[in-house]
Design a protein around this motif. Structure first.
Motif, short mmCIF file in Angstrom:
data_model
loop_
_atom_site.label_atom_id
_atom_site.label_comp_id
_atom_site.label_asym_id
_atom_site.label_seq_id
_atom_site.Cartn_x
_atom_site.Cartn_y
_atom_site.Cartn_z
N VAL A 148 -7.61 5.19 2.43
CA VAL A 148 -6.48 4.27 2.52
C VAL A 148 -6.97 2.85 2.81
O VAL A 148 -6.53 1.87 2.18
CB VAL A 148 -5.48 4.72 3.61
N LEU A 149 -7.88 2.71 3.76
CA LEU A 149 -8.37 1.38 4.14
C LEU A 149 -9.14 0.73 3.00
O LEU A 149 -9.09 -0.50 2.83
CB LEU A 149 -9.24 1.48 5.40
N ASN A 151 1.86 6.23 5.42
CA ASN A 151 1.45 7.50 4.85
C ASN A 151 1.97 8.65 5.71
O ASN A 151 1.21 9.28 6.45
CB ASN A 151 -0.07 7.58 4.75
N PRO A 152 3.26 8.95 5.67
CA PRO A 152 3.80 10.06 6.48
C PRO A 152 3.11 11.39 6.20
O PRO A 152 3.08 12.26 7.06
CB PRO A 152 5.28 10.09 6.07
N SER A 153 2.55 11.54 4.99
CA SER A 153 1.89 12.80 4.65
C SER A 153 0.68 13.08 5.53
O SER A 153 0.24 14.23 5.66
CB SER A 153 1.45 12.78 3.19
N LEU A 154 0.11 12.04 6.14
CA LEU A 154 -1.02 12.25 7.05
C LEU A 154 -0.62 13.03 8.29
O LEU A 154 -1.45 13.67 8.91
CB LEU A 154 -1.61 10.90 7.48
N GLN A 155 0.66 12.95 8.66
CA GLN A 155 1.15 13.61 9.87
C GLN A 155 0.25 13.27 11.06
O GLN A 155 -0.10 14.12 11.85
CB GLN A 155 1.21 15.13 9.68
N LEU A 156 -0.12 12.01 11.13
CA LEU A 156 -1.10 11.59 12.13
C LEU A 156 -0.51 11.56 13.53
O LEU A 156 -0.93 12.30 14.41
CB LEU A 156 -1.65 10.21 11.73
N GLY A 157 0.49 10.70 13.73
CA GLY A 157 1.14 10.62 15.03
C GLY A 157 0.22 10.07 16.10
O GLY A 157 -0.96 9.81 15.88
N ALA A 180 0.82 -1.20 0.00
CA ALA A 180 0.00 0.00 0.00
C ALA A 180 0.86 1.25 0.00
O ALA A 180 0.52 2.26 -0.63
CB ALA A 180 -0.92 0.00 1.21
N SER A 181 1.97 1.23 0.71
CA SER A 181 2.80 2.42 0.79
C SER A 181 3.34 2.82 -0.58
O SER A 181 3.72 3.97 -0.80
CB SER A 181 3.97 2.18 1.76
N THR A 182 3.40 1.89 -1.52
CA THR A 182 3.88 2.18 -2.86
C THR A 182 2.85 3.00 -3.64
O THR A 182 3.21 3.82 -4.48
CB THR A 182 4.15 0.87 -3.63
N TYR A 183 1.56 2.81 -3.32
CA TYR A 183 0.50 3.41 -4.13
C TYR A 183 -0.18 4.61 -3.48
O TYR A 183 -0.77 5.43 -4.18
CB TYR A 183 -0.59 2.36 -4.42
N PHE A 184 -0.17 4.69 -2.17
CA PHE A 184 -1.01 5.68 -1.50
C PHE A 184 -0.20 6.87 -1.05
O PHE A 184 0.83 6.72 -0.40
CB PHE A 184 -1.70 5.07 -0.27
N TYR A 185 -0.70 8.05 -1.37
CA TYR A 185 -0.10 9.26 -0.85
C TYR A 185 -1.24 10.23 -0.67
O TYR A 185 -1.79 10.75 -1.65
CB TYR A 185 0.94 9.83 -1.81
N LEU A 186 -1.62 10.46 0.56
CA LEU A 186 -2.77 11.31 0.84
C LEU A 186 -2.33 12.54 1.62
O LEU A 186 -2.22 12.49 2.84
CB LEU A 186 -3.83 10.55 1.65
N PRO A 187 -2.03 13.63 0.95
CA PRO A 187 -1.62 14.83 1.69
C PRO A 187 -2.80 15.42 2.44
O PRO A 187 -3.83 15.75 1.85
CB PRO A 187 -1.14 15.79 0.58
N ILE A 188 -2.69 15.54 3.74
CA ILE A 188 -3.72 16.16 4.57
C ILE A 188 -3.13 17.45 5.13
O ILE A 188 -2.31 17.42 6.04
CB ILE A 188 -4.15 15.25 5.73
N GLU A 189 -3.51 18.56 4.54
CA GLU A 189 -2.91 19.82 4.93
C GLU A 189 -3.97 20.72 5.53
O GLU A 189 -5.15 20.60 5.25
CB GLU A 189 -2.27 20.49 3.70
#
Length: 330
Positions: free
Chosen positions: A320-321, A198-204, A9-18
């Motif tokens: 993502v899910l 998805n590091p772009s989520l900046q979820l933490g 999944a990490s290869t295909y998904f990039y969801l920027p949440i800004e």
């Protein structure tokens, strides 16, 4: 199995949440509404509001065959004089809670008064389904019912105070309680995995705790809000279907277990979104006659339950899910 899904999944998904710092303004918050909020580090927002400003959407037309099917279910319920037949299940000495809840939610969905507000037959069918569930869900009343003479038709409304709405609320809240008590750690684990890929989520951890708190808040909403309770009807029905599918799986069927686990997590995370959209639709309907005032007060885009950031975040996680489900199902 999960490592394969997450890695792929990490290869295909990039969801920027800004996010936009301007949205921190208190004017975004509706009056007298407690929002669940979360603010990621270093954020700017370009995402659209969770609904269109074009006005309330029209209810989607149900196809003719759906109306006919619903009418057939209502007629079937009204024609029955046996509790088991009313719920559409076979008589048995023991009926587990999951089976009863599934039967009740399936039958009540076809005749709930909120779905058919001007149909007295639907209301009467809803009451019969609730009485049948009340009788069969309690061991003492079930024993008494099973021991009666079957030659005498059962009168569902004779000297019985029908608390149909209380029964409906009890079943929905019961399903939600079971999910909150038994599945939250699994959902937390999945959220950490989603965050890692998805590091772009900046979820933490703070964002994950905010998502879990949002899910837990649906219980309070369902207890106090009729619109929310009805909006959760389909969600909890699907939840029971997933739990039933889990029971039928072999312990070693890891792919199917992974698929159902992701489905369950997606469904739980989607529940607050369903409530938000139901509350927004209800508000727009209530304000239809005062549309000019709504335009003037500048609150067309306000949310009812969720901070806009959390709403956007939840939708990103659900997306993502959904894609993870697709990978596991292949």
């Amino acid at each position: 199995m999960f490592s394969y899904v997450f890695g792929s999944a990490s290869t295909y998904f990039y969801l920027p949440i800004e996010e936009d710092e301007d949205l921190l303004d208190d004017d975004f918050m509706p009056p007298n509404t407690k929002h669940i909020s979360w603010v990621p580090a270093d954020a700017t927002d370009t995402s659209p509001p969770p609904s269109s400003a074009a006005g309330p959407s029209k209810p989607r037309e149900r196809p003719p065959h759906a109306h006919a099917k619903t009418r057939a279910v209502i007629n079937d319920i009204l024609s029955q004089d046996d509790c088991y037949a009313v719920l559409g299940i076979s008589q048995s000495a023991r009926i587990d809670k999951l089976t009863l809840r599934r039967a009740y939610l399936a039958r009540s969905r076809a005749c709930h008064p909120d779905k058919f507000p001007d149909n007295p037959e639907a209301t009467r069918a809803f009451q019969k389904v609730s009485v049948a569930y009340d009788i069969l869900s309690k061991p003492s009343s079930k024993r008494m019912y099973d021991s009666r003479s079957t030659k005498v038709p059962f009168d569902f409304f004779a000297s019985r105070s029908c608390q149909a709405e209380e029964t409906f609320r009890g079943v929905v809240i019961g399903v939600i309680n079971d999910m909150l008590d038994g599945d939250m750690e699994m959902i937390r684990t999945l959220l950490f995995a989603v965050n890692n890929m998805n590091p772009s989520l900046q979820l933490g951890e703070e964002g994950i705790n905010s998502v879990l708190t949002t899910i837990e808040a649906i219980r309070t909403r369902a207890l106090t809000c009729r619109t929310c309770l009805f909006a959760l009807h389909h969600q909890v029905t699907r939840l029971l279907e997933i739990q039933r599918a889990f029971r039928q799986l072999s312990y070693f069927d890891l792919r199917r277990r992974s698929y159902l686990t992701i489905q369950l997590a997606r469904l739980a995370i989607n529940m607050p979104i369903a409530l938000e959209e139901a509350l927004r639709q209800q508000r727009m309907q209530d304000e239809a006659e005062a549309e000019a005032e709504a335009d003037n007060d500048g609150r067309k885009d306000q949310t009812q339950l969720l901070n806009r950031r959390v709403y956007t975040l939840l939708r990103g996680i659900v997306s993502v899910l959904e894609r993870m489900e697709g990978l596991v199902k292949k």
